[in-house]
Design an enzyme around this catalytic site. Structure first.
Site, PDB file in Angstrom:
ATOM      1  CG  ASP A  35      -1.969  -1.068   1.117  1.00 24.29           C
ATOM      2  OD1 ASP A  35      -1.933  -1.946   0.164  1.00 24.29           O
ATOM      3  OD2 ASP A  35      -2.677  -1.230   2.239  1.00 24.29           O
ATOM      4  CB  SER A  84     -37.039  -7.053 -14.496  1.00 25.65           C
ATOM      5  OG  SER A  84     -38.418  -6.983 -15.100  1.00 25.65           O
ATOM      6  CE  LYS A 117     -32.215 -11.979 -10.947  1.00 28.24           C
ATOM      7  NZ  LYS A 117     -32.133 -10.999  -9.929  1.00 28.24           N
ATOM      8  CE  LYS A 316     -35.108 -14.397  -7.628  1.00 32.81           C
ATOM      9  NZ  LYS A 316     -35.950 -13.429  -7.849  1.00 32.81           N
ATOM     10  CB  CYS A 417     -31.860 -13.379  36.844  1.00 33.37           C
ATOM     11  SG  CYS A 417     -31.295 -11.636  36.326  1.00 33.37           S
TER      12      CYS A 417
HETATM   13  C1  9MJ Z   1     -27.924 -10.424 -12.209  1.00 28.32           C
HETATM   14  N1  9MJ Z   1     -28.734  -9.836 -11.328  1.00 28.32           N
HETATM   15  O1  9MJ Z   1     -26.723 -10.614 -11.625  1.00 28.32           O
HETATM   16  C2  9MJ Z   1     -28.749  -9.996 -15.382  1.00 28.32           C
HETATM   17  N2  9MJ Z   1     -28.164 -10.476 -13.401  1.00 28.32           N
HETATM   18  O2  9MJ Z   1     -29.526  -9.610 -17.653  1.00 28.32           O
HETATM   19  C3  9MJ Z   1     -27.507 -11.088 -14.399  1.00 28.32           C
HETATM   20  N3  9MJ Z   1     -29.096  -9.508 -14.264  1.00 28.32           N
HETATM   21  C4  9MJ Z   1     -29.843  -9.481 -16.374  1.00 28.32           C
HETATM   22  N4  9MJ Z   1     -27.829 -10.949 -15.714  1.00 28.32           N
HETATM   23  C5  9MJ Z   1     -30.552  -8.827 -18.180  1.00 28.32           C
HETATM   24  N5  9MJ Z   1     -26.184 -12.016 -14.256  1.00 28.32           N
HETATM   25  C6  9MJ Z   1     -31.479  -8.197 -17.381  1.00 28.32           C
HETATM   26  C7  9MJ Z   1     -30.746  -8.620 -16.101  1.00 28.32           C
END
Ligand code: 9MJ
Length: 695
Positions: A35, A84, A117, A316, A417
């Site tokens: 550093d 989304s 994700k 998910k 207590c």
């Molecule tokens: C996330 N949240 O990691 C997308 N995302 O691609 C990844 N989101 C995404 N891809 C198109 N890995 C719209 C959102």
């Protein structure tokens, strides 16, 4: 005004050098220089820019933090909407996605680019001619907020793309997030400062990015990973997403190491399982994986349906949040007397298990979330952390509910207590003042003492401790080593065999205690007598002294008596020990009761090997850096080299890992040198080491 040629060249070279070290440090996690060396380069650049103001362009690494806070963020419209993704939860939904893609394209098998994700915040970064000119939040997908000044403070985000031939326009999209380890550290700092802790990395990242003062954002450990592109102009992009990501990587835009290319639905599901298995060990929080058709022409061909791409889907992991009803609030008393409100819930299946209790943390959190008995609440359970109530659904609240006040609910006395409960003005927690008189605190301190990372007494769990404390068989940790002994003065007259028999009889008198398990517990207690100083310090349960601090204390002081005699000033010489921790330690050892327990523990035979007291390390270029020594050095012995490194605050470790800063290699250095080279760890010879120590 003109700028000297050589100053301009120097500035250019310094920036390139600093940008490269930023990338090595913040993106690859493989710093090449200490550093102090980096700071030197940085100061030199600042000096040159100050002398030649024309050279101080906004893309300079010295200009990451803007000068003054904003009044508000302005809104901006995304050139290409940030839509989304659709979600899949079941394997059948993934198979259906793949089927739709294949049928839409009229092909047998599809190649996918897949990545984790991230559970962060989606953002867009606009680079014009290679320079970062704008950064925005996703917002509603069509308009977002201009957070350019904040995003500029994130060191992982390049202010300038690493290429001699930048595209006219390149919009990078990805997620801003905080790594789990950085989050723990951030919360530790918040705690030390007496500031509010963040609930999770995502909230901390969101809060940090929404600061109007970029100087605050700059202090937060935000990082970034790209996952795709938005609008582009005048760039010959590869025709596959995976190759586009490689291109971004070549520009030194951070991309995630876990990204892969897979074939067909089997490839998708294998990836899902692989990432799912590694989830807890990944450095960042994720909530699933994302599958995208790799061929970009095919992506265009598939297009969009109602605001989501047909060519991509998020798979998910099982929900970590669920909705349920808050039936009541219990109050638990912790090891240090902290009163924790715990929500009693209508059982709900979340994160793979049925949850009936969840923590409400403390009164401040209850107030902030306005949690009331009878409310419908969202419960979250992530990994192996304690489930928590995240928020209330106010629209479902029935009339007639009342705000909850913990102190009133317990009538200002400890529910276990009966001692007074106090809430100090600078603390969020309410505390039972009973200390070890309080059976709840006693049980928890004893369980902590016996825990795996402390004295490691196997078999001494919740149920057994409950009985030992409730029947007054054990009140301090020392009692564990003389189970059943009423009169301490008679200890001298007892043989080990007498003590063992007494212990066996005592345990046998308890519920659900077979002879075999009683013997196992006694053996484990006996075995725990031989321990280490670090474990012993940790086991004492001093407030604010965790495992790492206990190790630092043991290493620094070498022996218990020196530690016990140290004042706050001396304690603060130990790395990472601040005034709060130092005060806790001094207070703990000032308490006669604690000194008595320690004395008795030593009297019953708890022992460890005491080391030399390490000399007080000086602040230096190598403070906190980890070294590994390998091979024979020309003049220094191993021990001499180690001593010199430690005297300057460095650490010497036996094995090479990603965390190693330097490997010092001599003659016949073997596998450790090879490992260092493989991991890109800096390798020094004896002369380099002496030079570094001389700094
Ligand atoms: C996330 N949240 O990691 C997308 N995302 O691609 C990844 N989101 C995404 N891809 C198109 N890995 C719209 C959102």
């Amino acid at each position: 005004m003109t700028v000297p040629q050589d100053a301009a060249a120097c500035v250019r070279q310094l920036r390139e050098e600093i940008e490269r070290h930023n990338y090595l440090y913040y993106v690859l996690d493989k710093p090449e220089i200490p550093d102090a060396e980096y700071d030197k380069l940085f100061r030199e650049l600042e000096r040159l820019e100050a002398g030649n103001p024309l050279l101080a362009t906004p893309d300079s690494p010295t200009r990451r933090v803007g000068a003054s806070p904003l009044a508000e963020f302005s809104q901006l419209t995304h050139r290409v909407p940030m839509l989304s993704l659709n979600n899949a939860f079941e394997e059948e939904e993934v198979a259906a996605f793949d089927r739709r893609v294949r049928e839409g394209l009229g092909v047998e098998m599809v190649e996918y680019a897949v990545d984790p994700k991230f559970d962060g915040l989606a953002i867009s970064l606009i680079y014009e001619n290679g320079i970062l000119v704008q950064g925005a939040t996703r917002g509603d997908g069509y308009t977002g907020e201009d957070v350019t000044t904040n995003l500029r403070t994130i060191k992982a985000i390049p202010l300038r793309l690493h290429t001699a031939n930048p595209p006219k326009l390149l919009e990078v999209r990805g997620e801003v997030l905080i790594l789990k380890a950085d989050f723990e550290k951030l919360n530790r700092q918040q705690r030390e400062k007496g500031d509010k802790e963040f609930a999770n990395p995502r909230n901390a990242a969101a809060g940090s990015l929404r600061q109007l003062d970029p100087r605050i954002t700059a202090t937060r450990p935000l990082t970034f990973f790209a996952y795709g592109l938005g609008s582009v102009d005048e760039v010959d992009l590869p025709r596959k997403l995976s190759a586009v990501m490689d291109y971004l990587e070549s520009l030194r835009v951070p991309v995630c190491r876990e990204r892969r290319v897979v074939q067909g639905v089997d490839g998708l599901l294998d990836y899902y399982r692989m990432i799912g298995a590694r989830r807890d060990g990944l450095p960042y929080d994720i909530d699933g994986v994302v599958y995208k058709v790799n061929n970009l022409s095919w992506q265009e061909q598939l297009g969009f349906v109602s605001r989501a791409p047909r060519f991509a889907i998020a798979h998910k992991f099982p929900a970590q949040e669920a909705m349920t009803e808050l039936l009541g609030i219990d109050v638990q008393v912790g090891r240090t007397g902290t009163l924790t409100p715990v929500a009693r819930l209508k059982p709900v299946f979340v994160g793979g298990v049925t949850v009936t209790n969840a923590t409400l943390h403390n009164q401040d959190e209850i107030d902030r979330k306005d949690v009331r008995i009878g409310d419908t609440v969202i419960v979250r359970r992530a990994g192996d952390v304690i489930p928590e109530v995240v928020r209330v659904l106010p629209e479902r609240r029935q009339p007639g509910t009342q705000a909850y006040n913990l102190l009133e609910a317990v009538r200002h006395v400890c529910p276990v207590c009966g001692s007074h409960v106090i809430r100090l003005p600078d603390e969020v927690a309410a505390r039972c003042s009973g200390g070890l008189f309080c059976p709840a605190q006693r049980k928890r301190s004893l369980l902590h003492f016996a825990s795996r990372t402390a004295m490691d007494i196997e078999g001494l769990g919740d149920k057994l401790m409950e009985q030992l404390v409730d029947r007054d068989l054990v009140s301090t940790p020392a009692d564990l080593y003389t189970l059943g002994l009423k009169d301490l003065d008679s200890l001298d007259r007892m043989t080990p065999a007498d003590l063992y028999e007494l212990g066996m009889n005592t345990l046998a008198s308890l519920d659900r205690m077979a002879e075999k398990s009683a013997a196992n517990v006694l053996d484990a207690i006996k075995a725990s007598k031989k321990t280490t100083l670090a474990r012993f310090i940790y086991a004492l349960g001093i407030r604010n002294v965790g495992e790492a601090t206990a190790k630092d204390l043991a290493r620094h002081f070498g022996g218990l008596d020196v530690l016990m005699a140290a004042d706050e000033e001396e304690l603060q010489q130990v790395p990472d020990v601040g005034p709060v921790v130092a005060q806790s330690i001094v207070q703990f050892f000032a308490e006669p009761h604690n000194r008595g327990v320690i004395e008795r523990l030593r009297a019953v035979g708890v022992h460890w090997v005491e080391g030399e007291r390490a000399p007080r390390p000086m602040a230096s270029a190598i403070s906190g850096k980890t070294f590994v020594l390998t091979g024979t050095l020309p003049s220094l012995t191993r021990d001499e080299a180690k001593e010199k490194i430690e005297a300057l605050g460095g650490k010497v470790s036996g094995s090479v890992s990603k965390k190693t800063d330097y490997v010092v290699a001599g003659v016949e250095a073997g596998s450790k040198l090879a490992k260092a080279q493989e991991l890109g760890v800096v390798v020094l010879d004896e002369n380099n080491l002496i030079e570094l120590l001389g700094k």
